[in-house]
Design a protein around this motif. Structure first.
Motif, PDB file in Angstrom:
ATOM      1  N   THR A 291      -9.004  -6.884  -4.283  1.00 42.22           N
ATOM      2  CA  THR A 291      -9.440  -6.984  -2.891  1.00 42.22           C
ATOM      3  C   THR A 291      -9.934  -8.387  -2.575  1.00 42.22           C
ATOM      4  OG1 THR A 291     -10.050  -4.639  -2.809  1.00 42.22           O
ATOM      5  CG2 THR A 291     -11.061  -6.096  -1.174  1.00 42.22           C
TER       6      THR A 291
ATOM      7  N   ALA B 185      -9.128   1.120  -2.737  1.00 44.35           N
ATOM      8  CA  ALA B 185      -9.817   1.236  -1.453  1.00 44.35           C
ATOM      9  C   ALA B 185     -11.051   2.124  -1.537  1.00 44.35           C
ATOM     10  CB  ALA B 185      -8.859   1.774  -0.396  1.00 44.35           C
TER      11      ALA B 185
ATOM     12  N   ASN C 126      -6.517  -2.006   6.122  1.00 45.52           N
ATOM     13  CA  ASN C 126      -6.876  -0.920   5.209  1.00 45.52           C
ATOM     14  C   ASN C 126      -6.815   0.429   5.908  1.00 45.52           C
ATOM     15  OD1 ASN C 126      -7.274  -2.550   3.004  1.00 45.52           O
ATOM     16  ND2 ASN C 126      -9.491  -2.683   3.234  1.00 45.52           N
TER      17      ASN C 126
ATOM     18  N   TYR D  25      -3.424   2.012  -4.530  1.00 45.35           N
ATOM     19  CA  TYR D  25      -4.114   1.511  -3.344  1.00 45.35           C
ATOM     20  C   TYR D  25      -5.315   2.390  -3.004  1.00 45.35           C
ATOM     21  CZ  TYR D  25      -4.937  -0.809   1.036  1.00 45.35           C
ATOM     22  OH  TYR D  25      -5.533  -1.535   2.036  1.00 45.35           O
TER      23      TYR D  25
ATOM     24  N   HIS E 236      -8.737  -7.320   8.204  1.00 50.32           N
ATOM     25  CA  HIS E 236      -8.883  -6.608   6.924  1.00 50.32           C
ATOM     26  C   HIS E 236      -9.143  -5.119   7.147  1.00 50.32           C
ATOM     27  CE1 HIS E 236     -10.045  -5.761   2.818  1.00 50.32           C
ATOM     28  NE2 HIS E 236     -11.254  -5.416   3.196  1.00 50.32           N
TER      29      HIS E 236
ATOM     30  N   GLY F 196       0.808  -1.209   0.000  1.00 49.76           N
ATOM     31  CA  GLY F 196       0.000   0.000   0.000  1.00 49.76           C
ATOM     32  C   GLY F 196       0.843   1.262   0.000  1.00 49.76           C
TER      33      GLY F 196
END
Length: 234
Positions: A118, A107, A154, A103, A150, A96
């Motif tokens: 993803t 996202a 993120n 990224y 997860h 990331g």
């Protein structure tokens, strides 16, 4: 002999390469259908024909960049499951931070549906979480553990990307992972926990292989286990 498929693949690869270069050099806002078409030397309808829409193009770019990145990495999928999870977490955070524009696009995908990148990442993480559960190391159910890891991953990456490069707290990733592991792992990870939660989570991993049960009975038992675990973690 050059076939139509060869030509199509070459054109597709050229468009992905052009989009990847634009993304790296000028940022996410530069990756428009028109700009990519111009950089690749094709007409805009060609992009729609090959990728469907801009999200499809971004998915292809993500697949290309991730494949290139992963090819240079080696993350073991055996040995201690906690060590394996830590290695995967670190690789994810590094990816990331190494590919910030890509990224961020993945996202903040606008369609609401997760990107193939993803989904692929979640599949890998799900296997790692399954190993924790099978070893009797989880105190929450697998899906809860999966979503916690997860979400934390993120959030950590997006938070770091929102900071000026020179001011990033690079220890944040490890601190966040430690906080999540404290919440989802048994008190003593090196020794399988024998509390009701850990036993239930571990039992759920072998439920699909139990003999003498119908699919309906397995589904019912899985529902009971999930209900019990959800109640205990409230």
């Amino acid at each position: 002999m050059v076939t139509t498929q060869d030509t199509r693949d070459d054109v597709r690869a050229g468009i992905v390469a052009a989009a990847t270069q634009l993304l790296g050099e000028k940022g996410a806002n530069a990756v428009t259908t028109r700009a990519v078409a111009q950089a690749a030397g094709v007409q805009a309808p060609t992009i729609y024909r090959l990728f469907g829409d801009k999200d499809g193009l971004i998915d292809a770019v993500a697949e290309h960049v991730m494949a290139t990145y992963v090819s240079g990495k080696s993350v073991a999928a055996d040995g201690d499951p906690v060590t394996d999870l830590r290695a995967g977490w670190r690789a994810h955070v590094e990816f990331g931070l190494t590919n910030p524009e890509l990224y961020a696009l993945i996202a903040t995908r606008g369609s609401g549906a997760p990107s193939p990148a993803t989904i692929a990442g979640l599949d890998v993480l799900r296997r790692r979480v399954r190993r924790l559960a099978a070893a009797g190391l989880l105190r929450v159910d697998e899906e809860r553990a999966l979503m916690m890891i997860h979400s934390a991953g993120n959030g950590t990456i997006l938070t770091l990307l929102g900071m000026p490069t020179g001011q990033r707290d690079l220890g944040l990733g490890e601190a966040m992972l430690d906080a999540v592991l404290t919440s989802i792992l048994a008190t003593t990870p090196v020794t399988p926990d024998t509390t009701a939660n850990a036993v239930a989570v571990t039992f759920a991993t072998v439920l699909p292989d139990l003999q003498g049960l119908t699919d309906a009975e397995r589904a019912l038992m899985a529902e009971w286990l999930h209900r019990s675990l959800t109640h205990q973690t409230r």
